[in-house]
Design an enzyme around this catalytic site. Structure first.
Site, short mmCIF file in Angstrom:
data_model
loop_
_atom_site.label_atom_id
_atom_site.label_comp_id
_atom_site.label_asym_id
_atom_site.label_seq_id
_atom_site.Cartn_x
_atom_site.Cartn_y
_atom_site.Cartn_z
CD GLU A 160 18.28 -20.91 -31.20
OE1 GLU A 160 19.13 -21.24 -32.05
OE2 GLU A 160 18.54 -20.16 -30.24
CD GLU A 167 10.92 -23.60 -30.34
OE1 GLU A 167 10.91 -22.65 -29.51
OE2 GLU A 167 11.79 -24.52 -30.33
#
Lengths: 357, 357
Positions: free
Chosen positions: A318, A175
Site C-alpha cells: 500500500e 500499491e
C-alpha cells in the site's frame, strides 16, 4: 520519440559534488563525524538529488496504484479479487494502514486506479487512469499488450510530472492488487535467473500447499510467455501488473524531475526494478525503505544496490513502508538543517584539542 | 526498605491477557493478519504495559542524563571531557541531534545533570540532580561508592515517578558523557563473561591504537575492581557511570509505573541491563529502538532478549535512537486505534469467502 524514451533520455547522472559539499556541513555539526550514520547519508543524497544545499521536504505524497491480476483465478492468493476495489474505497475513506501511517508522517496519499477490474463510477478523490480492467491470467497468456504496458508507464510519468510541477518534494510508491506478489516474483525470477522458489514468498498469508501451487504457476507463466530479460518492457507486459508499470513510470518520472522517490516493499520494488533495468541511473534517485518479509525483495534490492533501513517485518504494501521511510529521510534532512554547528555551540576549542591530542 | 528495593518489589508481571485482547482487534483491521509485523507487536505491548485497550501516546519525553568519567584521563576517547558540559548547554539551547530528532517525533527532552564535573550555576531548563562530579578513574579505583550509585539510581526512579504523575505516556532514555562507552563495555564484559575485545567498539571515532589502549584499560579496570556479576549494584558502582545509574533507575521506575520505556543505544542499554539484572521483569516494559554500531550493544540486547527495529548505523547516543523508536511505536498504536475494521469498510463478505475458499 515516445514519452518513455524521452523521459529516460532526460534522466541525468547525480552531481556528486553535492555529496561532498553537504558532508562538509554535516561534519561541522555538534556530533562526532559520521555518528548519525544513514541519517547523514539521507541528507547528502537529498541535497545531491535536488541540487540544493538547503533542501526542503514539506510536501510529501505517496501514490498508491491499484490493479487486478487475472492470475488470481489460479488460486495463488488468500484473498478474492473483490478485495482490490473494496480496499481502494477504504483508502479513499482514510481507514487503511497506508492512511494511518501517511498521516503520521505528514504525507498525502493519492490513490490511482490504473488497472482495477471494477467500475468505480464517479468517486471523490480517486485518480482515474484505468488502462486495463485487470491483467490476463499469465499462466495462459501475456498479462497485457506491450502498448498497454507502455500506457501504464506513461500514467506514472505523467503523475510525476504533474506533482513535480505542483511543488512536491518527495514521492513514495505504494500499491494494491490482490495476487500481485505473483507477478513480482515472476519478474525478479526472470531478471535474476534464480529459481522461482528462491524468490517467492507467502504473500498475504497462504499455506504450504497454496505456496507450492504459486511456485508452479509462476514457473508455468515464465515458460509460457518467454519474457526477454534484455527487454524490460517485454518482461513487464508479459508478466504484468498495471500497478507495477505505473510505479515504474513514477520512478522514471521522479528521476527525470530530480525528485527523491521512496520505494515501498516487494511489489513496489518490482516496479522500481523495471525502471532500473530500463535506465540504471534511476538508482541514485531512489530510497529503499524497509526489509519486506517477502524473500524475493532482498534479491531485488541487491540487484539494484539499495539498502533498506527499517526492520519491522512488514508485508502489507500500500506504501506503508514508504511512509515510514519518508519520515526518517525527513529526519535526516532536519538534522542537516537544524543542528547547531560547533561554532554556534562554542564547542570549537574542544574539538581543536581533540584533533591535536 | 530502601527506595530501590521498594521499587523493584512493586514491579508487576505484565498481564498477558491484554496481548490476546489487543491482537483480536488487530486481526479485525483491514489488512491480512499480522501483515504490519512489529507495528502490531508495539500496539499489543503498549496495551499490555498500560493495561489499556484504548492506549494513548501523546505526552512523550526523553531523559538525557549527563555525567563525566574519570577514566577519560587514560586516553580512551577522541574528545576531552569539557565537551560534556558544552553539549549539555547545546541540548538546553535546542541545537543538538537529540533536539532535532525529538522535535521531529513530537517528544520533549529533559536534560539531567547527574554527574557532570562542571558547575553550571543557575541555568534554565536543566534538571539539577548532581550526585557526583564525575566518576573516579576505574583503572585505579572504584568509579563511585555504593551509596552514590544508589543515589543515582534513585534520581532516575524519582524522575519516573514525577513524570508518571504528570501524565506522560512514554519515556525514552538518553545520555551524554565523554568516555562513557568505556564503562558500558566493562559492564557487559562482566555480565556476559565475554572477552573485553568482543564487546568494545570505537566509540565516537578512535583509531586502532587508542582502541587497543581502551581494551587494556577496561581489562585493568575489571581486574582491579573485581565487580561481582551476581550483585548488579556492585558492578555499577565499581565501573560506573552516574548517567548509566540514572537510566537504570528510570527503567525501574517506568516498569513500576507501567510506563513503556524506549532504550536508546549502547550506553543507555548498559543502564537498562543493570535494571534487568536487578529485576528481569523490567524487560516487558522496555523497547530497544536501534542497532548501534557499537558491537557490545548486540550482546546486551541478546542477554536481555530485546530486538531492535531501526538500522541507521547510529552511534551518537543522547537519546537519538529512542526518539526515532518512540515515533515508530506511536505509529503502531495509531494503526491499532485508527484503522478501519473489516466491518467498517464493508470488506467482510470477501473475507468470509477467503476463509472458506
Amino acid at each position: 520519440m515516445s514519452k518513455i524514451q524521452e523521459t529516460i533520455k532526460n534522466i541525468k547522472p547525480i552531481d556528486e559534488s553535492f555529496y561532498e559539499k553537504a558532508q562538509k556541513r554535516l561534519d561541522n555539526l555538534t556530533k562526532p563525524q559520521g555518528s548519525l550514520g544513514r541519517l547523514e547519508e539521507f541528507a547528502r543524497r537529498i541535497a545531491a538529488i535536488t541540487e540544493n544545499l538547503n533542501p526542503v521536504i514539506n510536501k510529501k505524497v505517496i501514490f498508491t496504484f491499484a490493479g487486478d491480476h487475472g492470475v488470481v483465478e489460479e488460486g495463488v492468493s488468500a484473498f478474492p479479487k473483490e478485495v482490490t476495489p473494496q480496499m481502494v474505497l477504504n483508502f479513499l475513506r482514510g481507514g487503511a494502514g497506508i492512511n494511518v501511517l501517511a498521516r503520521h508522517a505528514g504525507c498525502e496519499v493519492k490513490v490511482v486506479d490504473i488497472g482495477v477490474d471494477y467500475d468505480f463510477g464517479k468517486v471523490d478523490g480517486l485518480i482515474q487512469k484505468k488502462v486495463i480492467r485487470g491483467t490476463k491470467n499469465i499462466r495462459r497468456t501475456s498479462a497485457m499488450t506491450r502498448q498497454d504496458a507502455e500506457k501504464c508507464i506513461e500514467v506514472g510519468i505523467d503523475l510525476a510530472d504533474e506533482y513535480a510541477k505542483k511543488g512536491y518534494h518527495i514521492f513514495g510508491t505504494g500499491e494494491m492488487g490482490i495476487a500481485n506478489t505473483t507477478p513480482s516474483s515472476a519478474i525478479i525470477a526472470v531478471f535474476s535467473g534464480r529459481p522461482v522458489e528462491d524468490v517467492t514468498g507467502k504473500g498475504t498469508g497462504i499455506g504450504d500447499a497454496v505456496f507450492q501451487n504459486k511456485v508452479t504457476v509462476i514457473e508455468d507463466a515464465i515458460l509460457k510467455n518467454k519474457p526477454n530479460p534484455k527487454d524490460p518492457i517485454d518482461v513487464l507486459a508479459k508478466l504484468g501488473g498495471a500497478e507495477i508499470a505505473g510505479i515504474c513510470g513514477l520512478v522514471l518520472g521522479a528521476a527525470k524531475n530530480k525528485i527523491p522517490v521512496v520505494v515501498d516493499g516487494f511489489i513496489s520494488t518490482a516496479g522500481a526494478l523495471i525502471a532500473y533495468e530500463l535506465e540504471h541511473k534511476v538508482k541514485d534517485y531512489m530510497f529503499a525503505a524497509h526489509n519486506s518479509v517477502e524473500k524475493g525483495h532482498k534479491v531485488m534490492l541487491e540487484r539494484i544496490g539499495l539498502r533498506p533501513f527499517v526492520d519491522l517485518d512488514l508485508r502489507l504494501g500500500e506504501g506503508t513502508g514508504a511512509a515510514i521511510g519518508i519520515s526518517l529521510i525527513e529526519a535526516g534532512v532536519k538534522i542537516y538543517k537544524e543542528m547547531a554547528t560547533f561554532n554556534d555551540a562554542g564547542v570549537s576549542e574542544s574539538i581543536e584539542k581533540a584533533v591535536t591530542s
